[in-house]
Design an enzyme around this catalytic site. Structure first.
Site, PDB file in Angstrom:
ATOM      1  N   LYS A  27       0.833  -1.211   0.000  1.00  0.00           N
ATOM      2  CA  LYS A  27       0.000   0.000   0.000  1.00  0.00           C
ATOM      3  C   LYS A  27       0.866   1.259   0.000  1.00  0.00           C
ATOM      4  O   LYS A  27       0.630   2.182  -0.774  1.00  0.00           O
ATOM      5  CB  LYS A  27      -0.919  -0.035   1.229  1.00  0.00           C
ATOM      6  CG  LYS A  27      -1.826   1.160   1.390  1.00  0.00           C
ATOM      7  CD  LYS A  27      -2.992   0.846   2.299  1.00  0.00           C
ATOM      8  CE  LYS A  27      -2.702   0.936   3.774  1.00  0.00           C
ATOM      9  NZ  LYS A  27      -2.584   2.324   4.267  1.00  0.00           N
ATOM     10  N   SER A  28       1.881   1.287   0.857  1.00  0.00           N
ATOM     11  CA  SER A  28       2.742   2.479   0.927  1.00  0.00           C
ATOM     12  C   SER A  28       3.413   2.735  -0.421  1.00  0.00           C
ATOM     13  O   SER A  28       3.504   3.877  -0.885  1.00  0.00           O
ATOM     14  CB  SER A  28       3.826   2.290   1.989  1.00  0.00           C
ATOM     15  OG  SER A  28       3.270   2.303   3.274  1.00  0.00           O
ATOM     16  N   ARG A  32       2.866   5.832  -3.272  1.00  0.00           N
ATOM     17  CA  ARG A  32       3.995   6.631  -3.770  1.00  0.00           C
ATOM     18  C   ARG A  32       4.122   6.515  -5.277  1.00  0.00           C
ATOM     19  O   ARG A  32       4.454   7.488  -5.956  1.00  0.00           O
ATOM     20  CB  ARG A  32       5.279   6.192  -3.059  1.00  0.00           C
ATOM     21  CG  ARG A  32       5.300   6.673  -1.601  1.00  0.00           C
ATOM     22  CD  ARG A  32       6.234   5.850  -0.754  1.00  0.00           C
ATOM     23  NE  ARG A  32       6.390   6.390   0.584  1.00  0.00           N
ATOM     24  CZ  ARG A  32       5.497   6.267   1.577  1.00  0.00           C
ATOM     25  NH1 ARG A  32       4.367   5.634   1.371  1.00  0.00           N
ATOM     26  NH2 ARG A  32       5.728   6.783   2.773  1.00  0.00           N
ATOM     27  N   GLY A  99      -4.355   8.531   5.545  1.00  0.00           N
ATOM     28  CA  GLY A  99      -3.381   9.501   6.043  1.00  0.00           C
ATOM     29  C   GLY A  99      -2.237   9.703   5.066  1.00  0.00           C
ATOM     30  O   GLY A  99      -1.724  10.819   4.907  1.00  0.00           O
ATOM     31  N   GLN A 174       5.275   9.380   6.573  1.00  0.00           N
ATOM     32  CA  GLN A 174       4.312  10.276   5.923  1.00  0.00           C
ATOM     33  C   GLN A 174       4.800  11.721   6.014  1.00  0.00           C
ATOM     34  O   GLN A 174       4.673  12.491   5.067  1.00  0.00           O
ATOM     35  CB  GLN A 174       2.931  10.128   6.560  1.00  0.00           C
ATOM     36  CG  GLN A 174       2.325   8.750   6.292  1.00  0.00           C
ATOM     37  CD  GLN A 174       0.955   8.561   6.884  1.00  0.00           C
ATOM     38  OE1 GLN A 174       0.437   9.431   7.581  1.00  0.00           O
ATOM     39  NE2 GLN A 174       0.347   7.418   6.621  1.00  0.00           N
ATOM     40  N   ASP A 319       2.529  -0.574  12.118  1.00  0.00           N
ATOM     41  CA  ASP A 319       1.185  -1.053  11.767  1.00  0.00           C
ATOM     42  C   ASP A 319       0.931  -2.476  12.272  1.00  0.00           C
ATOM     43  O   ASP A 319      -0.208  -2.933  12.278  1.00  0.00           O
ATOM     44  CB  ASP A 319       0.978  -0.984  10.248  1.00  0.00           C
ATOM     45  CG  ASP A 319       0.907   0.463   9.767  1.00  0.00           C
ATOM     46  OD1 ASP A 319       0.566   1.352  10.580  1.00  0.00           O
ATOM     47  OD2 ASP A 319       1.204   0.704   8.593  1.00  0.00           O
ATOM     48  N   ARG A 350      -5.260   2.973  18.329  1.00  0.00           N
ATOM     49  CA  ARG A 350      -5.028   1.518  18.273  1.00  0.00           C
ATOM     50  C   ARG A 350      -4.542   0.934  19.593  1.00  0.00           C
ATOM     51  O   ARG A 350      -4.581  -0.282  19.764  1.00  0.00           O
ATOM     52  CB  ARG A 350      -4.061   1.168  17.129  1.00  0.00           C
ATOM     53  CG  ARG A 350      -4.740   1.272  15.785  1.00  0.00           C
ATOM     54  CD  ARG A 350      -3.876   0.767  14.644  1.00  0.00           C
ATOM     55  NE  ARG A 350      -4.615   0.854  13.398  1.00  0.00           N
ATOM     56  CZ  ARG A 350      -4.060   0.997  12.202  1.00  0.00           C
ATOM     57  NH1 ARG A 350      -2.752   1.070  12.086  1.00  0.00           N
ATOM     58  NH2 ARG A 350      -4.810   1.058  11.115  1.00  0.00           N
ATOM     59  N   ARG A 392      -7.287  -2.470  10.099  1.00  0.00           N
ATOM     60  CA  ARG A 392      -6.351  -3.400  10.742  1.00  0.00           C
ATOM     61  C   ARG A 392      -6.972  -4.061  11.983  1.00  0.00           C
ATOM     62  O   ARG A 392      -6.560  -5.145  12.369  1.00  0.00           O
ATOM     63  CB  ARG A 392      -5.036  -2.700  11.073  1.00  0.00           C
ATOM     64  CG  ARG A 392      -4.340  -2.198   9.800  1.00  0.00           C
ATOM     65  CD  ARG A 392      -2.845  -2.041   9.934  1.00  0.00           C
ATOM     66  NE  ARG A 392      -2.326  -1.234   8.833  1.00  0.00           N
ATOM     67  CZ  ARG A 392      -2.052  -1.698   7.617  1.00  0.00           C
ATOM     68  NH1 ARG A 392      -2.242  -2.959   7.334  1.00  0.00           N
ATOM     69  NH2 ARG A 392      -1.610  -0.888   6.665  1.00  0.00           N
TER      70      ARG A 392
HETATM   71  C1  S3P Z   1       2.817   4.961   6.117  1.00  0.00           C
HETATM   72  C2  S3P Z   1       3.520   5.323   7.230  1.00  0.00           C
HETATM   73  C3  S3P Z   1       3.087   4.979   8.589  1.00  0.00           C
HETATM   74  C4  S3P Z   1       2.072   3.860   8.594  1.00  0.00           C
HETATM   75  C5  S3P Z   1       1.008   4.031   7.560  1.00  0.00           C
HETATM   76  C6  S3P Z   1       1.613   4.129   6.182  1.00  0.00           C
HETATM   77  C7  S3P Z   1       3.328   5.419   4.810  1.00  0.00           C
HETATM   78  O1  S3P Z   1       2.509   6.113   9.168  1.00  0.00           O
HETATM   79  O2  S3P Z   1       1.476   3.750   9.862  1.00  0.00           O
HETATM   80  O3  S3P Z   1       0.099   2.954   7.592  1.00  0.00           O
HETATM   81  O4  S3P Z   1       2.866   4.893   3.774  1.00  0.00           O
HETATM   82  O5  S3P Z   1       4.168   6.304   4.803  1.00  0.00           O
HETATM   83  P1  S3P Z   1       3.398   7.256   9.832  1.00  0.00           P
HETATM   84  O6  S3P Z   1       4.299   7.772   8.799  1.00  0.00           O
HETATM   85  O7  S3P Z   1       2.463   8.330  10.292  1.00  0.00           O
HETATM   86  O8  S3P Z   1       4.092   6.578  10.970  1.00  0.00           O
END
Ligand code: S3P
Length: 432
Positions: A27-28, A32, A99, A174, A319, A350, A392
């Protein structure tokens, strides 16, 4: 058992767990690929993307900025607008539950000659945004939001960016990613300092696109760029999705599960390190290192020992921390998970949600201000639980249910589609 997208699911204990599986694309990395691909000059290709509700929000967002997205033979293509070419969006940009979409898009849009508004669902509008608005303002961005920039909706107005030396209070990819995306368009180099390293997918991808981004531990240095190459990438499977099967297999008395083609970026593999420390029966085989490490993970039924986890390990399993609490609840001996206050500001609180959910299953998990204390030696009981709108948490309940002593009824199970739409099908496959 109910079918696709059902809000209530009953998960019966499994007699055994067996099989090989691939999980959805990371997903991350998919987020991107969409956002950085949109800034590329030309057509980006992401083979095997993860397409859940979260990444679809990023896809819709880049389309609103003028990029085009399409599926082509299993690959997601993005026709970029170029680093400096984003169009002013005609409406509010809806980041839904994501987020990553909101924070990265805020950095992507800051310091451009345009207006934009970023919003999302009730959970996202309650999550902390000052961590990005404050450093972006320090770079010269005009960015505002409710509570003086602390909460979305966020509004961006035309501005220009200066290079800056920034210290951010949390180890958050993030945040660093948002700032790196802004720094590419600043008038000079920028330095971004975080308290501990966090996942570096953005840095890896930007380097592959020709940007001058250097990482030195928890410090990132970023030069302005004229243009970015397109992204061309095989997206690894998402270790955060695989983690549910990894934990379920370690907990179950008759299990052997292999996940293939899964991402093994060392800044994401904290759960595997924690499992090793807990003496789990675990094999990890790295098959490729660049641009992102990928390989196979095999887990068998394990006799787990309790552990003490904290410090720089936590951002590497952030996560997966609720799953670590579940594993600890079954382990011999007490466990303590510390330095994880960030869990309070995820899609739900969480720490509280995990305490509640695992507590409803009869497991002794106590939330502390910054983590968990877990008694150990427990076994989940059949019960009725609520995911509280958090993907989750829905999947955590299912992972626990597979070795519970009776069926677990999960309300709000459809939340899993935020990151793993095929989760319930894969669950049936493993128990077959
Ligand atoms: C993510 C970073 C994490 C993670 C989120 C995805 C990302 O958050 O918890 O599920 O894709 O950069 P944080 O950067 O706020 O820790």
């Amino acid at each position: 058992m109910s079918r696709g997208g059902a809000a209530v699911r009953v998960v019966a204990p499994a007699r055994r767990l067996r099989g090989e599986l691939t999980v959805p694309g990371d997903k991350s990395i998919t987020h991107r690929g969409l956002l950085l691909g949109a800034l590329g000059s030309g057509r980006s290709r992401l083979r095997g993307p993860g397409l859940g509700a979260d990444t679809r929000a990023s896809a819709a967002l880049v389309r609103a900025l003028g990029a085009r997205t399409a599926m082509d033979d299993g690959a997601l293509t993005v026709d970029g607008v170029g680093l400096h070419g984003a169009a002013e969006p005609a409406d509010v940009l809806d980041c839904a539950n994501s987020g990553t979409t909101m924070r990265l898009a805020c950095g992507l849009l800051a310091g451009r000659p345009l207006h934009a508004v970023l919003s999302g669902d009730a959970s996202l509008r309650a999550r902390p945004m000052r961590r990005i608005t404050r450093p972006l303002r320090a770079m010269g961005a005009r960015v505002d939001g409710r509570a003086d920039g602390a909460l979305a909706p966020l509004a961006l107005a035309p501005s220009r960016l200066r290079g800056a030396d920034l210290t951010v209070p949390v180890a958050s990819a993030q945040v660093t990613s948002a700032l790196a995306l802004a720094a590419l368009r600043a008038d000079g180099p920028s330095t971004i300092r975080q308290p501990a390293p966090s996942r570096d997918h953005t840095e890896r991808m930007l380097r592959a696109q020709g940007a001058r981004v250097q990482t030195d531990g928890a410090v990132l240095r970023c030069e302005p760029a004229e243009a970015l190459d397109p992204v061309d990438l095989d997206v690894p499977g998402d270790l955060s999705s695989a983690a549910f099967w990894i934990a379920a297999a370690a907990l179950h008395p008759d299990a052997e599960v292999t996940i293939r083609g899964v991402g093994l970026n060392p800044l994401r593999t904290g759960l595997l390190d924690a499992l090793r420390a807990m003496q789990a029966d675990l094999e990890v085989e790295v098959e490729r290192e660049e641009p992102e490490p990928v390989g196979a993970v095999t887990v068998r039924s394990s006799r787990l020992r309790g552990l003490h986890a904290g410090g720089a390990l936590i951002p590497r399993l952030i996560d997966e921390a609720p799953l670590l609490a579940l594993l600890a609840a079954a382990a011999q001996g007490e466990s303590r998970i510390a330095d994880a206050a960030e869990l309070r500001v995820k899609e739900s609180d969480r720490l509280r949600a995990t305490e509640r959910l695992l507590g409803a299953l009869g497991l002794e998990v106590e939330a502390a201000p910054d983590g968990f204390t877990v008694a150990g030696g427990g076994r989940a009981a059949g019960a009725r639980v609520d995911a509280g709108g958090d993907h989750r948490m829905a999947m955590l309940a299912a992972a626990a249910a597979l070795s519970a002593d009776g069926p677990v009824t999960i309300h709000g199970a459809d939340a899993a589609a935020v990151s793993y739409p095929a989760f319930w099908d894969d669950l049936e496959r493993l128990r077959a």
